[in-house]
Design a protein around this motif. Structure first.
Motif, PDB file in Angstrom:
ATOM      1  N   UNK A 120      66.220   1.988  44.899  1.00  0.00           N
ATOM      2  CA  UNK A 120      65.403   2.601  43.846  1.00  0.00           C
ATOM      3  C   UNK A 120      64.417   1.584  43.277  1.00  0.00           C
ATOM      4  N   UNK A 121      64.914   0.373  43.097  1.00  0.00           N
ATOM      5  CA  UNK A 121      64.078  -0.696  42.560  1.00  0.00           C
ATOM      6  C   UNK A 121      62.938  -1.027  43.540  1.00  0.00           C
ATOM      7  N   UNK A 122      63.307  -1.140  44.825  1.00  0.00           N
ATOM      8  CA  UNK A 122      62.289  -1.437  45.843  1.00  0.00           C
ATOM      9  C   UNK A 122      61.228  -0.327  45.879  1.00  0.00           C
ATOM     10  N   UNK A 123      61.693   0.910  45.777  1.00  0.00           N
ATOM     11  CA  UNK A 123      60.750   2.043  45.787  1.00  0.00           C
ATOM     12  C   UNK A 123      59.738   1.896  44.660  1.00  0.00           C
ATOM     13  N   UNK A 124      60.270   1.589  43.466  1.00  0.00           N
ATOM     14  CA  UNK A 124      59.367   1.462  42.309  1.00  0.00           C
ATOM     15  C   UNK A 124      58.377   0.323  42.523  1.00  0.00           C
ATOM     16  N   UNK A 131      57.426  -1.235  45.415  1.00  0.00           N
ATOM     17  CA  UNK A 131      56.470  -1.061  46.511  1.00  0.00           C
ATOM     18  C   UNK A 131      55.459   0.039  46.162  1.00  0.00           C
ATOM     19  N   UNK A 132      55.967   1.142  45.649  1.00  0.00           N
ATOM     20  CA  UNK A 132      55.045   2.248  45.377  1.00  0.00           C
ATOM     21  C   UNK A 132      54.229   1.974  44.101  1.00  0.00           C
ATOM     22  N   UNK A 133      54.917   1.409  43.109  1.00  0.00           N
ATOM     23  CA  UNK A 133      54.214   1.142  41.848  1.00  0.00           C
ATOM     24  C   UNK A 133      53.149   0.067  41.973  1.00  0.00           C
ATOM     25  N   UNK A 134      53.454  -0.988  42.728  1.00  0.00           N
ATOM     26  CA  UNK A 134      52.548  -2.144  42.744  1.00  0.00           C
ATOM     27  C   UNK A 134      51.756  -2.309  44.033  1.00  0.00           C
ATOM     28  N   UNK A 135      52.356  -1.938  45.190  1.00  0.00           N
ATOM     29  CA  UNK A 135      51.610  -2.130  46.444  1.00  0.00           C
ATOM     30  C   UNK A 135      50.700  -0.920  46.679  1.00  0.00           C
ATOM     31  N   UNK A 136      51.316   0.270  46.691  1.00  0.00           N
ATOM     32  CA  UNK A 136      50.481   1.465  46.832  1.00  0.00           C
ATOM     33  C   UNK A 136      49.690   1.695  45.545  1.00  0.00           C
ATOM     34  N   UNK A 137      50.324   1.408  44.434  1.00  0.00           N
ATOM     35  CA  UNK A 137      49.831   1.538  43.058  1.00  0.00           C
ATOM     36  C   UNK A 137      50.128   2.923  42.493  1.00  0.00           C
ATOM     37  N   UNK A 147      53.487   3.574  33.849  1.00  0.00           N
ATOM     38  CA  UNK A 147      54.266   2.551  33.152  1.00  0.00           C
ATOM     39  C   UNK A 147      55.754   2.687  33.512  1.00  0.00           C
ATOM     40  N   UNK A 148      56.224   3.929  33.555  1.00  0.00           N
ATOM     41  CA  UNK A 148      57.642   4.164  33.908  1.00  0.00           C
ATOM     42  C   UNK A 148      57.954   3.552  35.263  1.00  0.00           C
ATOM     43  N   UNK A 149      57.103   3.877  36.246  1.00  0.00           N
ATOM     44  CA  UNK A 149      57.380   3.453  37.619  1.00  0.00           C
ATOM     45  C   UNK A 149      57.201   1.948  37.800  1.00  0.00           C
TER      46      UNK A 149
END
Ligand code: PFF
Length: 506
Positions: free
Chosen positions: A406-410, A412-418, A440-442
């Motif tokens: 779950x952490x990795x998802x947040x 990678x998606x939050x910061x790499x994909x944005x 902000x949540x993600x």
């Protein structure tokens, strides 16, 4: 036309026939054994209604934002979990594999065994086969439990037969594909499950003393909220119950048509699933209240451990029923089987679709192969020492691996994909807009919550060995199992993509 749309058109993907079919399949995955047996047990253990406070907070703070994220990324990337991660960046493909490998070769291997026990118990209910001593029956006569995780012993024929049936049913459903298999099965399973649970609730709340049990369920003991383990239990239950971090919601969303109200769907699925748990809780606590009344003891004394709730306390309560005890038993265990199967199907689908995406294999071949391997792998959990294995693997996967994925998802998606890019995408394809706070949540809030959770969890882990198991067993099964999955994920992620190309610009 954008590059994405070109890519979509060039890569036809299976689709849900109807929107309600998708919602039912997603709720089918979420609603499982965990809603009936795990949720009620956690409430029971953690101060009755007080547990609902962290549970609802976890649902809102982590559950709904992550559900939205998974639906969004699956829809945008049009792929199973590995394909979606690879499309974000090939470097992160292993995360997608880890999720589906953990789903299939972690959770599903033991989950199928619990469904098999429920199936056996459907038949035991006809004659109330557990007799006067359901505890002795379950652990002794039925499981023939050995003395520890390193003593596996043999497999009994009824468990083997039921396990075969469970894998066969999962195989049939997934074999026929998204629309003809998964969607069609859930369109039957879910309404049927709802009716059965409502019958159970109606029946249970009218039993003598049911109010006593329901009072325990609804009366919160807030003093317990200061204990970190209640919060840990609530957050890991939210992951487990919503089928998050297994790549399931990602692949289910990849079968949606281009226009989709993803955020709204996420809320419907999450709330539908929790409502189901809350309603099922009335049946469980009503029955426990009845049993406590008949035995003249406190409700807090009737259950010893989680697995015992479904297979010891409940059978005992069933035997004490004034009328039609057998029918009550059959309905209860059939409900568990249906709930379990609809979740099991989603676990097999998540892994199979990943293999289809990556290697271009035929669905029928992949699904058959996956189910045969799955069946063979699950045998270890069906042995006399299987319950110990199940307990340890379940503890470590639900407390650590899921939270880490779950952490990795947040991240990678939050910061790499944005997160902003994904939110913009979801706004473009749906008729409603996602609030900006979701970014902000993600990006920050959910990761911080998950890290705090992990740290606290690790503290308890190091304070004393889980359930007093030998440390070697905990390391071998709890750490070794997910680690092998991680290594396999990294190796597979290095192989080239045969069918779907992950390499398009995002
Ligand atoms: N959500 C299911 C339950 O609560 O029983 C369990 C489950 C299904 C877990 C699917 C994981 C999963 F991928």
């Amino acid at each position: 036309m954008s590059e994405h749309e070109l890519s979509y058109d060039h890569q036809p993907r299976a689709q849900w026939k109807s929107h309600i079919g998708f919602i039912l399949a997603a709720i089918g995955s979420a609603v499982g054994l965990g809603n009936i047996w795990r949720f009620s047990y956690l409430c029971y253990k953690n101060g009755g209604g007080a547990f609902l406070v962290p549970y609802i907070i976890a649902l809102v703070v982590v559950g709904i934002p992550l559900m939205t994220l998974e639906l969004g990324v699956g829809h945008k990337m049009r792929g199973s979990s590995p394909l979606s991660f690879a499309r974000i960046n090939r470097k992160w493909e292993w995360c997608g594999w880890w999720a589906v490998i953990c789903a299939m070769f972690g959770i599903m291997l033991y989950y199928s065994v619990v469904i098999a026990w429920c199936l056996n118990y459907v038949f035991f209910s006809f004659s109330l086969a557990w007799g006067e001593d359901p505890n002795g029956f379950f652990f002794g006569e039925y499981l023939k439990l050995s003395d520890g995780p390193f003593n596996l012993g043999s497999i009994s024929i009824p468990i083997l037969g039921a396990l075969l049936a469970v894998w066969f049913l999962c195989w049939v459903v997934v074999y026929y594909g998204v629309e003809k298999g998964v969607e069609r099965a859930n369109k039957i399973f879910m309404p049927l499950l709802l009716v059965l649970i409502l019958v159970l609730v109606g029946w249970s709340v009218n039993l003598e003393g049911a109010a006593k049990g329901i009072a325990v369920y609804l009366t919160p003991d807030f003093s317990l909220l200061s204990q970190p383990h209640i919060w840990i239990d609530a957050f890991s239950q939210i992951f487990f119950t919503l089928s998050l971090a297994f790549g399931i919601m990602i692949v289910y969303a990849s079968y949606l048509p281009r226009k989709a109200n993803l955020a709204k769907d996420a809320v419907i699925i999450a709330i539908g699933n929790s409502l189901f748990s809350l309603v099922a809780g009335f049946a469980v606590f009503g029955t426990l209240g009845y049993m406590a009344t008949i035995k003249g003891v406190e409700v807090s004394e009737v259950v010893k451990e989680s697995i015992g709730l479904a297979f010891v306390a409940y059978p005992q309560a069933i035997s004490l029923m004034p009328n039609f005890a057998e029918v009550f038993g059959v309905i209860f265990f059939v409900s568990l089987v249906i709930a379990g199967l609809s979740s099991g199907v989603s676990l097999v689908e998540a892994f199979s679709s990943a293999m289809i995406d990556k290697y271009g294999f035929q669905r029928k071949t992949v699904v058959t192969f996956t189910c045969v391997i799955g069946f063979l792998g699950s045998l270890v959990f069906a042995t006399q020492g299987g319950l110990f294995w199940l307990d340890i693997v379940d503890h470590f996967i639900t407390h650590y691996e899921l939270v880490i994925i779950g952490l990795l998802e947040c991240l990678v998606i939050g910061w790499v994909l944005k997160a902003e890019v994904l939110r913009q995408y979801m706004d473009d394809v749906s008729s409603t807009n996602l609030p900006k706070i979701w970014d902000f949540c993600v990006k920050i809030m959910v990761p911080v919550v998950l890290v705090v959770l992990l740290v606290n969890d690790l503290k308890t882990e190091f304070a004393e060995p889980y359930e007093g198991y030998p440390v070697s067993a905990l390391v071998f099964l709890g750490v070794g199992w997910p680690l092998v999955g991680l290594i396999a994920s990294i190796i597979i992620s290095k192989a080239p993509w045969v069918r779907e190309s992950p390499d398009y610009e995002i």
